[in-house]
Design a protein around this motif. Structure first.
Motif, short mmCIF file in Angstrom:
data_model
loop_
_atom_site.label_atom_id
_atom_site.label_comp_id
_atom_site.label_asym_id
_atom_site.label_seq_id
_atom_site.Cartn_x
_atom_site.Cartn_y
_atom_site.Cartn_z
N TYR A 17 -31.81 68.78 -31.33
CA TYR A 17 -31.69 67.86 -30.20
C TYR A 17 -32.30 68.52 -28.96
N PRO A 18 -32.90 67.73 -28.07
CA PRO A 18 -33.43 68.31 -26.83
C PRO A 18 -32.29 68.85 -25.97
N CYS A 19 -32.54 69.93 -25.27
CA CYS A 19 -31.56 70.49 -24.35
C CYS A 19 -31.48 69.60 -23.11
N SER A 20 -30.26 69.35 -22.62
CA SER A 20 -30.10 68.45 -21.46
C SER A 20 -30.75 69.03 -20.21
N ASP A 77 -33.43 71.21 -20.26
CA ASP A 77 -34.87 71.39 -20.47
C ASP A 77 -35.26 70.66 -21.75
N SER A 78 -35.80 69.46 -21.64
CA SER A 78 -36.09 68.63 -22.80
C SER A 78 -37.14 69.24 -23.73
N SER A 79 -37.90 70.22 -23.25
CA SER A 79 -38.89 70.86 -24.11
C SER A 79 -38.25 71.88 -25.05
N SER A 133 -28.06 60.61 -23.08
CA SER A 133 -28.47 60.75 -21.69
C SER A 133 -28.65 59.39 -21.04
N GLU A 139 -31.23 58.23 -19.78
CA GLU A 139 -32.51 57.65 -20.20
C GLU A 139 -32.45 57.05 -21.61
N VAL A 149 -29.04 64.12 -26.38
CA VAL A 149 -29.38 65.47 -25.92
C VAL A 149 -28.19 66.39 -26.13
N THR A 205 -25.75 69.40 -24.54
CA THR A 205 -25.32 70.10 -23.34
C THR A 205 -24.43 71.27 -23.74
#
Length: 608
Positions: A300-303, A305-307, A388, A390, A394, A396
């Protein structure tokens, strides 16, 4: 998903669930572990996907479902909330922030919405536990269309086809498949009183049979069918490394899912410093070993840093968690070791739950060890997955726990100790002193989770060992701390839900308010409700405000009922403005034909 669909056989439960969804647009699929609740829910998602609905899955809590709907606007959505009350037991923290009321509001909204189908799953006994613990849920659960899957839904033909599909699409070697066919063991499996799709899936898994001869494999199937959890006993106890067993035990203490780095830290804490470097290397090997049969992982993307992608490890299915828990209950030394090395708050909660629901010696010793760890600051957050603003999921590194959850954990652990024990006396001050309650009320008006954590604490306290000897002291200190907080500023709280929950706390404790104090609460509640009525267009927020104000006024026995009505009217108008014309998209499937079914001919096809 495609692999799973190849093994699926539709049964009468599908027709019943689809009929319920057609009538009310929502349905709870209930049943015993392994009976096929999640599988049926996924079939329904596929059905609605074919009808133009977007299949969506709730990952965290009911707020996630509302977020999906808010982002969806007028899209057709089929939403699945799997294990919505908890995976293997009722999870009170999953109902942390007004979850029961939010669920009821979503059910109402779904009934009015032609473009939404809402599918929930839960084990029957967990639903029963939730009804006992949550008054709001108990009052409304009978209104939710429930489709209970029973073993009787699987006819002889259904069972045969379920077993055939699992064997056909399995990776079992031919000699073992041939042994099942030649011995006609399939007849005994199909007729077994504990026939269960999850057991069928497990016995068709090559990983459970590598070291067994065809004859031993037949015996393995025959002896393991009575107890699903025992399917995992052989690979857990005999086929994986010792470190791998501790990896799975640590994962269980983390609630069955955790970020990879968190799991590794918990495992390394179990080791002695001398072997830490070596175990750090072995950890990767253990992960690869248990990934074949026990765990799965997802990124999962980090809240922040989405990269950056975060890997989350979890059990492949709930029966593994069931087995680990049953294993720990029989191995007290393992519980003692885990308790002495907890570093995440989730681990404390899992072990406390085990202490509360088990009968064995050394409870006070284990609780004492945990208290020391907790008081020494070994209560790090393990992190969580959430949706999130959006839209995407994500990760956290923060937890939902507040100081109230920590206070409750301390009190529960101390309750296993003698009342004269220093740690028992120290924990008691949390609820018998004004200072203790004041700490619980920190950020009361700012953090939405605090009031709901407070009411969980109150409900537990009134049924605990502390209540009989300290009732008056608990009431007095709570009252003083609360009104010190209320009187600290004129507009101390603008959250209607917080006002409602705190007033419920006073009611549970049996604390009577003066007329002036009642007017203070009523004035603040009306101001908060009118602000929502004036400025809010979100349906969920309007429904939530109406529910909170209505419950508040019922306890107060007075108030402006028109505001409640106005909130519901506005929510209804917002809902109607989003509706589209109803469509007939919930056609039921035809039942399987039981006639002219040749069982032996079916299974003989496995050999060609």
């Amino acid at each position: 998903m495609k692999t799973e669909m190849c093994k699926i056989v539709l049964h009468d439960g599908y027709d019943k669930a689809l009929a319920a969804l057609k009538e009310k647009h929502h349905c709870i699929i209930a049943g015993n572990p392994g009976i096929g609740k999640t599988t049926l829910a996924k079939i329904l998602l596929c059905h609605y996907a074919q009808e133009g609905f977007e299949p969506l899955v709730v990952n965290n809590d009911i707020g996630d479902a509302w977020a999906l709907i808010s982002k969806g606007q007028d899209r057709k959505m089929a939403i699945l909330y799997d294990d919505f009350l908890g995976q293997t037991r009722y999870d009170q923290l999953k109902f942390g922030k007004n979850e029961d009321s939010l669920l009821v509001q979503l059910i109402r909204f779904t009934e009015r919405s032609h473009n939404i189908r809402f599918i929930l799953t839960s084990r029957e006994y967990i639903i029963a536990d939730a009804r006992i613990s949550h008054g709001v849920f108990d009052a409304y659960v009978d209104l939710i269309k429930k489709c209970t899957i029973n073993l009787s839904d699987y006819s002889f033909t259904h069972r045969a086809k379920v077993l055939f599909n699992h064997l056909y699409f399995s990776n079992l070697p031919r000699d073992k498949v041939k042994a099942i066919v030649d011995s006609k063991l399939y007849v005994k499996i199909i007729q077994h009183r504990h026939f269960n799709p999850r057991i069928v899936s497990a016995i068709a898994n090559k990983a459970n049979s590598d070291s067994l001869s065809p004859e031993a494999f037949l015996e393995y199937i025959d002896t393991r069918f009575d107890n699903p959890a025992e399917i995992w006993a052989r690979p857990f106890q005999n086929e994986i490394m010792p470190l791998s067993r501790w990896v799975l035990a640590a994962l269980w203490t983390l609630g069955g899912a955790a970020r990879l780095e968190v799991l590794k830290e918990a495992v390394l804490e179990l080791s002695s410093c001398a072997y830490e470097a070596e175990l750090a290397l072995e950890f990767g090997n253990s992960l690869r070993e248990v990934a074949e049969n026990f765990i799965s992982s997802e990124a999962y993307p980090c809240s922040k840093d989405s990269s950056k992608m975060i890997t989350v490890v979890s059990f492949q299915n709930p029966s593994i968690s069931d087995y680990i828990e049953s294993f720990l209950r029989s191995e007290i030394a393992w519980i003692e070791t885990l308790a002495s090395k907890t570093i995440f708050f989730e681990q404390h909660l899992q072990l406390i739950s085990l202490l509360e629901s088990s009968v064995f010696d050394k409870k006070s010793d284990i609780a004492g060890v945990q208290l020391v760890r907790l008081n020494d600051g070994f209560d790090k957050p393990k992190g969580a997955i959430y949706r999130s603003f959006e839209g995407p999921l994500v990760f956290t590194d923060r937890d939902i726990f507040s100081a109230n959850e920590r206070g409750l954990a301390l009190l529960k652990l101390a309750s296993f100790l003698s009342p004269e024990h220093p740690d028992h006396k120290r924990a008691r001050k949390i609820i018998t002193t004004e200072e203790g309650w004041s700490k619980q009320f920190n950020n009361l008006a700012k953090m939405g989770s605090v009031p709901y954590a407070t009411i969980r604490l109150i409900k537990w306290v009134v049924g605990s060992v502390y209540w009989n000897g300290h009732e008056k002291l608990i009431k007095r200190s709570f009252y003083r701390a609360l009104f010190a907080c209320i009187n600290s500023q004129p507009d101390w709280c603008e959250e209607l839900s917080t006002l409602n929950v705190l007033h419920e706390c006073l009611s549970i404790l049996g604390i009577s308010l003066t007329t002036l104090e009642k007017l203070k609460f009523q004035t603040d509640a009306n101001r908060a409700a009118n602000k929502i009525l004036k400025n809010e267009d979100d349906i969920q927020r309007l429904e939530e405000a109406a529910d909170n104000l209505e419950k508040f006024q019922e306890r107060m026995r007075f108030g402006n009922r028109q505001v409640v009505l106005d909130l519901r009217i506005k929510a209804e108008s917002q809902s109607l403005s989003r509706q589209e014309d109803p469509s007939e998209m919930d056609e039921v499937a035809l039942s399987l034909d039981e006639e002219s079914f040749d069982l032996d001919l079916l299974f003989s096809e496995l050999l060609y």
